[in-house]
Write a protein that holds these residues in place. Sequence first.
Motif, short mmCIF file in Angstrom:
data_model
loop_
_atom_site.label_atom_id
_atom_site.label_comp_id
_atom_site.label_asym_id
_atom_site.label_seq_id
_atom_site.Cartn_x
_atom_site.Cartn_y
_atom_site.Cartn_z
N UNK A 117 0.83 -1.21 0.00
CA UNK A 117 0.00 0.00 0.00
C UNK A 117 0.86 1.25 0.00
N UNK A 118 1.93 1.23 0.77
CA UNK A 118 2.80 2.40 0.86
C UNK A 118 3.46 2.69 -0.48
N UNK A 119 3.98 1.66 -1.12
CA UNK A 119 4.60 1.86 -2.43
C UNK A 119 3.58 2.35 -3.46
N UNK A 120 2.36 1.81 -3.41
CA UNK A 120 1.37 2.17 -4.43
C UNK A 120 0.81 3.57 -4.25
N UNK A 121 0.66 3.99 -2.98
CA UNK A 121 -0.05 5.26 -2.73
C UNK A 121 0.87 6.44 -2.44
N UNK A 122 2.13 6.20 -2.15
CA UNK A 122 3.02 7.34 -1.91
C UNK A 122 3.08 8.31 -3.09
N UNK A 123 3.11 7.82 -4.34
CA UNK A 123 3.11 8.78 -5.45
C UNK A 123 1.90 9.71 -5.45
N UNK A 124 0.77 9.26 -4.88
CA UNK A 124 -0.42 10.11 -4.81
C UNK A 124 -0.29 11.14 -3.70
N UNK A 125 0.45 10.81 -2.66
CA UNK A 125 0.56 11.71 -1.51
C UNK A 125 1.67 12.75 -1.67
N UNK A 126 2.77 12.33 -2.29
CA UNK A 126 3.93 13.21 -2.40
C UNK A 126 3.55 14.50 -3.14
N UNK A 127 3.85 15.61 -2.50
CA UNK A 127 3.53 16.91 -3.08
C UNK A 127 2.20 17.47 -2.63
N UNK A 128 1.37 16.65 -1.96
CA UNK A 128 0.11 17.14 -1.45
C UNK A 128 0.34 17.90 -0.14
N UNK A 129 -0.40 18.98 0.10
CA UNK A 129 -0.26 19.69 1.37
C UNK A 129 -0.63 18.81 2.55
N UNK A 130 0.16 18.91 3.62
CA UNK A 130 -0.14 18.20 4.88
C UNK A 130 -0.26 16.69 4.68
N UNK A 131 0.57 16.14 3.81
CA UNK A 131 0.51 14.70 3.54
C UNK A 131 1.03 13.90 4.72
#
Length: 249
Positions: A117-131
């Motif tokens: 899950x971490x590998x798959x979803x980190x690209x979605x979180x990186x760069x988001x505010x307050x991730x």
Amino acid sequence: MKLTGNTVLITGGTSGIGLGLALRLHASGNKVIVAGRRKELLDRITSEHPGIEALALDVTDPASIAGAAERARAAYPELNVLVNNAGIMLRENLLDPASLPLAEDHVTVNLLGTIRMTYAFLPLLTGRPDAAVLNVTSALAFVPLPITPTYSATKAALHSFSESLRVQLTDAGVQVIEVAPPGVRTTLLGQQDDENSMPLDDFLTETLDLLREKPDARELVVERARFVRDAEANGSYDTVLAQLGGVRA
């Protein structure tokens, strides 16, 4: 981690701590998506709690995780918090070969599920505010419960994984928080009626209060879990292990 204005995905969000967090965070002004395998449970939750959304997801299946990540990218472009909560906890008899599949299931769900899950979803979180990534481990990551050896081992591994993840994400703007509960009154290991376990509402209140008081926290450990979490540091490890070794329920 801020406590309002997030878009939060919670694995294992159909019961216990996961569902409890979903309801509390939704009530606090967050967009919450609960993830789980069973469509009927997801449908019931979204029907009973308008505003909460659902994502079908099996953390034991890499293809399911990849597909869910793509659906989340399209449906929830503001996703900024991942709560890795999905897990199982079963008794094992290490002298009984029939327990080996149980041990393997713990590794697949608790450890590989969170890592994938971490590998798959980190690209979605990186760069988001307050991730943020919240990994729900256990106080048993620090002193094992001998009747659940592989469960305890997977949680110890997730503690180590969370430590490394935090270091690697230092410059990526993604906070990593480990949540290490004590025994809580949920259906995990059949503790829902166990008077020695912490009431779920009490656990949720204290945990979120800790986060409110210290939004930059690395760990969230309620007072009831401290005697296990701090056992090695304060020299009581052998005593606590012996105490947990006496649990046969």
